[in-house]
Design a protein around this motif. Structure first.
Motif, PDB file in Angstrom:
ATOM      1  N   SER A   6       0.861  -1.403  -0.121  1.00 34.42           N
ATOM      2  CA  SER A   6      -0.042  -0.102   0.145  1.00 34.42           C
ATOM      3  C   SER A   6       0.848   1.360  -0.107  1.00 34.42           C
ATOM      4  N   GLN A  10       1.302   4.109  -3.069  1.00 31.90           N
ATOM      5  CA  GLN A  10       1.187   5.553  -2.854  1.00 31.90           C
ATOM      6  C   GLN A  10       2.205   6.123  -3.296  1.00 31.90           C
ATOM      7  N   LYS A  13       2.191   6.354  -6.970  1.00 28.11           N
ATOM      8  CA  LYS A  13       1.184   7.492  -7.437  1.00 28.11           C
ATOM      9  C   LYS A  13       1.846   8.789  -7.394  1.00 28.11           C
ATOM     10  N   LEU A  62      -5.279   2.943 -10.298  1.00 24.93           N
ATOM     11  CA  LEU A  62      -5.791   2.161  -9.225  1.00 24.93           C
ATOM     12  C   LEU A  62      -6.307   2.924  -8.145  1.00 24.93           C
ATOM     13  N   ARG A  63      -7.649   2.951  -7.770  1.00 24.86           N
ATOM     14  CA  ARG A  63      -8.454   3.832  -6.927  1.00 24.86           C
ATOM     15  C   ARG A  63      -8.011   3.442  -5.498  1.00 24.86           C
ATOM     16  N   ALA A  64      -8.105   2.257  -5.222  1.00 24.23           N
ATOM     17  CA  ALA A  64      -7.612   1.790  -3.784  1.00 24.23           C
ATOM     18  C   ALA A  64      -6.490   1.038  -3.717  1.00 24.23           C
ATOM     19  N   ALA A  65      -5.660   1.069  -2.830  1.00 22.50           N
ATOM     20  CA  ALA A  65      -4.537   0.203  -2.940  1.00 22.50           C
ATOM     21  C   ALA A  65      -4.789  -1.121  -2.166  1.00 22.50           C
ATOM     22  N   ALA A  66      -5.797  -1.235  -1.676  1.00 24.60           N
ATOM     23  CA  ALA A  66      -6.295  -2.495  -1.006  1.00 24.60           C
ATOM     24  C   ALA A  66      -6.735  -3.315  -2.011  1.00 24.60           C
ATOM     25  N   SER A  67      -7.156  -2.871  -3.279  1.00 23.75           N
ATOM     26  CA  SER A  67      -7.650  -3.820  -4.198  1.00 23.75           C
ATOM     27  C   SER A  67      -6.586  -4.190  -5.223  1.00 23.75           C
ATOM     28  N   TRP A  71      -6.598  -6.763  -8.479  1.00 22.20           N
ATOM     29  CA  TRP A  71      -6.439  -6.321  -9.502  1.00 22.20           C
ATOM     30  C   TRP A  71      -5.397  -7.209 -10.370  1.00 22.20           C
TER      31      TRP A  71
END
Length: 178
Positions: A6, A10, A13, A62-67, A71
């Motif tokens: 995660s 970030q 990004k 990717l919107r959410a690092a948790a996914s 993905w």
């Protein structure tokens, strides 16, 4: 490890090239392990390389690092499928064209086509698709409910989805092969 990934995502990004390098190194073993299960032996290295390229190009979207994990595995599976189709040359329709057709088709038309595709399924395939994709049960819950082995549940679900896809391609092939 999920926290570390995660943080790496970030960092990517924010434009941190070292974070991207570390993320690719970090997920390479998972990608390879998943490719071993889903690709033909001759395609594993290509699938790993292509997957890592997709990750490098698109991880910032990717919107959410948790996914990330789900993905990532979706990308690996798609690359394995794409390489298999390419090797066997039995699929004339590319995923991108198919997805573009789905994105551009009217919702009402898609619903009607999907309903027809589901109605065309044998009962045991329809049942598992409804449980998984509409009732959103996990594979373990489906296994318990249907009292079938795990491998059977996975096989039926994969086959059912392939039949739906084939139905949709066959029902409107001219629309997205243009």
């Amino acid at each position: 490890m999920a926290v570390e990934r995660s943080q790496l995502i970030q960092g990517v990004k924010r434009g941190d090239a070292l974070a991207l390098d570390q993320l690719l190194v970090d997920c390479r073993a998972d990608v390879r392990r998943y490719a071993l299960r889903h690709c033909a032996t001759s395609e594993i290295d290509d699938a790993v390389q292509e997957t890592l390229l997709v990750v490098a190009r698109h991880v910032t979207s990717l919107r959410a690092a948790a996914s990330f994990a789900s993905w990532l595995f979706t990308v690996v599976r798609r690359e394995c499928q794409r390489l298999s189709r390419k090797m066997l040359a039995h699929e004339n329709i590319e995923d991108e064209k198919f997805e573009a057709w789905f994105a551009s088709a009217p919702t009402a038309e898609l619903r009607a086509e999907l309903a027809c595709a589901l109605e065309s399924l044998p009962a045991h395939y329809l049942e598992i698709v409804l449980l998984r994709d509409f009732e959103e049960l996990t594979i373990s819950e489906i296994v318990d409910r249907l009292n079938i082995p795990l491998a059977t549940a996975k096989s039926r679900l994969r086959r059912a989805r392939a039949l739906v896809r084939d139905y949709l391609i066959g029902s409107d092939e001219n629309e997205f092969t243009r």
